[in-house]
Design a protein around this motif. Structure first.
Motif, PDB file in Angstrom:
ATOM      1  N   LYS A  46      36.611   0.829   1.647  1.00 59.30           N
ATOM      2  CA  LYS A  46      38.176   0.135   1.731  1.00 59.30           C
ATOM      3  C   LYS A  46      38.800   0.925   2.110  1.00 59.30           C
ATOM      4  N   GLY A  80      39.861   3.270   4.402  1.00 59.54           N
ATOM      5  CA  GLY A  80      39.883   2.860   5.576  1.00 59.54           C
ATOM      6  C   GLY A  80      39.876   4.377   6.062  1.00 59.54           C
ATOM      7  N   THR A  81      38.285   4.128   5.599  1.00 58.10           N
ATOM      8  CA  THR A  81      37.175   5.459   6.468  1.00 58.10           C
ATOM      9  C   THR A  81      37.416   5.699   7.757  1.00 58.10           C
ATOM     10  N   ARG A  82      37.086   3.980   8.121  1.00 59.67           N
ATOM     11  CA  ARG A  82      36.179   3.733  10.417  1.00 59.67           C
ATOM     12  C   ARG A  82      37.790   4.388   9.713  1.00 59.67           C
ATOM     13  N   ARG A 122      42.949   4.295  -1.231  1.00 58.03           N
ATOM     14  CA  ARG A 122      44.470   3.930  -1.562  1.00 58.03           C
ATOM     15  C   ARG A 122      45.095   3.438  -2.448  1.00 58.03           C
ATOM     16  N   SER A 125      41.052  -5.363  -0.976  1.00 57.98           N
ATOM     17  CA  SER A 125      39.910  -5.193  -0.058  1.00 57.98           C
ATOM     18  C   SER A 125      38.634  -5.464  -0.176  1.00 57.98           C
ATOM     19  N   TYR A 179      48.755  -0.038  13.501  1.00 57.58           N
ATOM     20  CA  TYR A 179      48.341   0.666  14.368  1.00 57.58           C
ATOM     21  C   TYR A 179      46.780   1.209  15.057  1.00 57.58           C
ATOM     22  N   LYS A 214      38.443  -5.036  10.092  1.00 57.61           N
ATOM     23  CA  LYS A 214      39.527  -4.022   9.590  1.00 57.61           C
ATOM     24  C   LYS A 214      40.703  -4.215   9.924  1.00 57.61           C
ATOM     25  N   GLY A 215      41.969  -4.412   8.259  1.00 56.42           N
ATOM     26  CA  GLY A 215      43.283  -5.156   8.691  1.00 56.42           C
ATOM     27  C   GLY A 215      42.910  -6.909   8.583  1.00 56.42           C
ATOM     28  N   ARG A 216      42.361  -7.691   7.652  1.00 59.03           N
ATOM     29  CA  ARG A 216      42.730  -8.896   6.934  1.00 59.03           C
ATOM     30  C   ARG A 216      43.090  -8.914   6.036  1.00 59.03           C
ATOM     31  N   HIS A 261      44.114 -10.087   2.532  1.00 56.84           N
ATOM     32  CA  HIS A 261      43.498 -10.811   1.367  1.00 56.84           C
ATOM     33  C   HIS A 261      43.755 -12.402   0.170  1.00 56.84           C
TER      34      HIS A 261
HETATM   35  P1  A3P Z   1      41.230  -4.406   5.005  1.00 59.10           P
HETATM   36  O1  A3P Z   1      40.630  -4.525   5.757  1.00 59.10           O
HETATM   37  O2  A3P Z   1      41.317  -5.017   3.600  1.00 59.10           O
HETATM   38  O3  A3P Z   1      42.896  -4.591   5.335  1.00 59.10           O
HETATM   39  P2  A3P Z   1      37.307   1.228   5.461  1.00 59.10           P
HETATM   40  O4  A3P Z   1      37.715   1.744   6.190  1.00 59.10           O
HETATM   41  O5  A3P Z   1      36.743   1.715   4.776  1.00 59.10           O
HETATM   42  O6  A3P Z   1      36.493  -0.428   5.423  1.00 59.10           O
HETATM   43  O7  A3P Z   1      38.721   0.517   5.040  1.00 59.10           O
HETATM   44  C1  A3P Z   1      38.832   0.029   6.460  1.00 59.10           C
HETATM   45  C2  A3P Z   1      41.428  -0.872   5.544  1.00 59.10           C
HETATM   46  O8  A3P Z   1      41.607  -0.035   6.568  1.00 59.10           O
HETATM   47  C3  A3P Z   1      42.003  -2.083   5.894  1.00 59.10           C
HETATM   48  O9  A3P Z   1      41.418  -2.678   4.645  1.00 59.10           O
HETATM   49  C4  A3P Z   1      42.863  -1.153   6.314  1.00 59.10           C
HETATM   50  O10 A3P Z   1      43.809  -1.682   5.418  1.00 59.10           O
HETATM   51  C5  A3P Z   1      42.618   0.135   6.347  1.00 59.10           C
HETATM   52  N1  A3P Z   1      43.221   0.226   7.849  1.00 59.10           N
HETATM   53  C6  A3P Z   1      43.789   1.369   7.751  1.00 59.10           C
HETATM   54  N2  A3P Z   1      44.337   1.917   8.958  1.00 59.10           N
HETATM   55  C7  A3P Z   1      44.512   0.881   9.837  1.00 59.10           C
HETATM   56  C8  A3P Z   1      44.296   0.135  11.420  1.00 59.10           C
HETATM   57  N3  A3P Z   1      44.726   1.255  11.850  1.00 59.10           N
HETATM   58  N4  A3P Z   1      43.526  -0.497  11.688  1.00 59.10           N
HETATM   59  C9  A3P Z   1      43.389  -1.598  10.867  1.00 59.10           C
HETATM   60  N5  A3P Z   1      42.826  -1.354   9.635  1.00 59.10           N
HETATM   61  C10 A3P Z   1      43.316   0.254   8.948  1.00 59.10           C
END
Ligand code: A3P
Length: 272
Positions: free
Chosen positions: A29, A31-33, A112, A120, A220, A235-237, A239
């Motif tokens: 969580k 921001g690995t993706r 983070r 997250s 972004y 991604k970006g849900r 909380h």
């Molecule tokens: P949340 O969904 O809790 O906000 P991971 O890929 O390691 O699971 O991390 C997921 C997190 O990447 C998301 O957590 C989000 O906050 C973050 N993130 C960073 N950059 C992002 C982007 N450009 N778009 C969407 N999520 C992003």
């Protein structure tokens, strides 16, 4: 494809599978993706699509390096291969295993704010359960037991970054591990990605115009050769809301561990 004697598997169009020269080790969580997608903007990088879980899952590790290699993307010989498995960072047996494969490998770690990461983490498990039509208890009842922070909650341990970092530093020098500021990557990805490019000694190629802010998503998104795309909806849900008094307790809980982490890496982060 056919196995060759240099540990790679070649393919007729001149691409080959190679063991990764770069691994994104976590944190879950963090921001690995986003990081691996943004790194893939660089033409000299070939990224594995899925989380491989080679070094942390015994059933995978037992299959050995031929299997690991088979999980890697086809890459041109001058490309660097990267895989990301966020669970590596918090798995104590992994650093030694990666070191045995390649002691010179470059490691990326995206972190983070530890409290934000816990929220997250909870949110991810909440939705995983929802998909299976299962309920998950409210976050506040997991975070606190008998008025105190519930140390039995695993997500808290994953945010004790110094504990895990110590394991890695037993095998790798600090210079081999680049810490990406995950909060900054959300706020303004371009400068963070320039630092990653520099750490990996890649020719500067990632551009400000590769990123644009998407108001609907609130994050972004990427522009790659004119094609625009955002990360998946997971991604970006949002909380869950947590009472300010509990949040304060969490900030306090992480205060000392954070300081220890800053000392370990010789750098501070803007965590609450
Ligand atoms: P949340 O969904 O809790 O906000 P991971 O890929 O390691 O699971 O991390 C997921 C997190 O990447 C998301 O957590 C989000 O906050 C973050 N993130 C960073 N950059 C992002 C982007 N450009 N778009 C969407 N999520 C992003």
């Amino acid at each position: 494809s056919s196995p060759t004697d240099n540990g790679t598997t070649s393919h007729p169009n001149g691409t080959l599978q190679q063991l990764p020269q770069i691994i994104i080790i976590g944190v879950r969580k963090g921001g690995t993706r986003a990081l691996i997608e943004m790194l893939s903007l660089h033409s000299a990088v070939a990224a594995a699509q899925n989380e491989v879980h080679f070094f942390d899952w015994e059933s995978h590790f037992q299959k050995g390096f031929p299997w690991y290699l088979s999980q890697m993307p086809y890459a041109y010989p001058d490309q660097l291969t990267v895989e990301k498995t966020p669970a590596y960072f918090t798995s104590s047996k992994v650093p030694k295993r990666i070191h045995q494969m390649n002691p010179d490998i470059k490691l990326l770690l995206i972190l983070r704010d530890p409290t934000e990461r816990v929220l997250s983490d909870y949110t991810q498990v909440f939705y995983n359960r929802l998909q299976k039509h299962k309920r998950y208890q409210p976050i506040e009842s997991i975070l606190v037991k008998d008025g105190e922070i519930n140390l039995g909650y695993k997500a808290l341990n994953r945010s004790l970054y110094y504990v895990h970092m110590q394991n890695w530093l037993q095998y790798f020098p600090l210079e081999s591990i680049h810490v990406v500021d995950g909060d900054e990557l959300i706020r303004d990805p371009f400068p963070e990605m320039k630092k990653v490019e520099r750490f990996l000694k890649l020719e500067p190629q990632i551009n400000a115009s590769n990123f644009y802010f998407n108001k609907t998503k609130g994050f972004y998104c990427l522009r790659d050769h004119g094609r625009e795309r955002c990360l998946h909806d997971s991604k970006g849900r949002a909380h869950p809301h947590v009472a300010p008094a509990i949040l304060q307790k969490l900030y306090q809980f992480f205060h000392e561990p954070n300081k220890k982490f800053f000392e370990l890496v010789g750098r501070t982060f803007n965590w609450k």
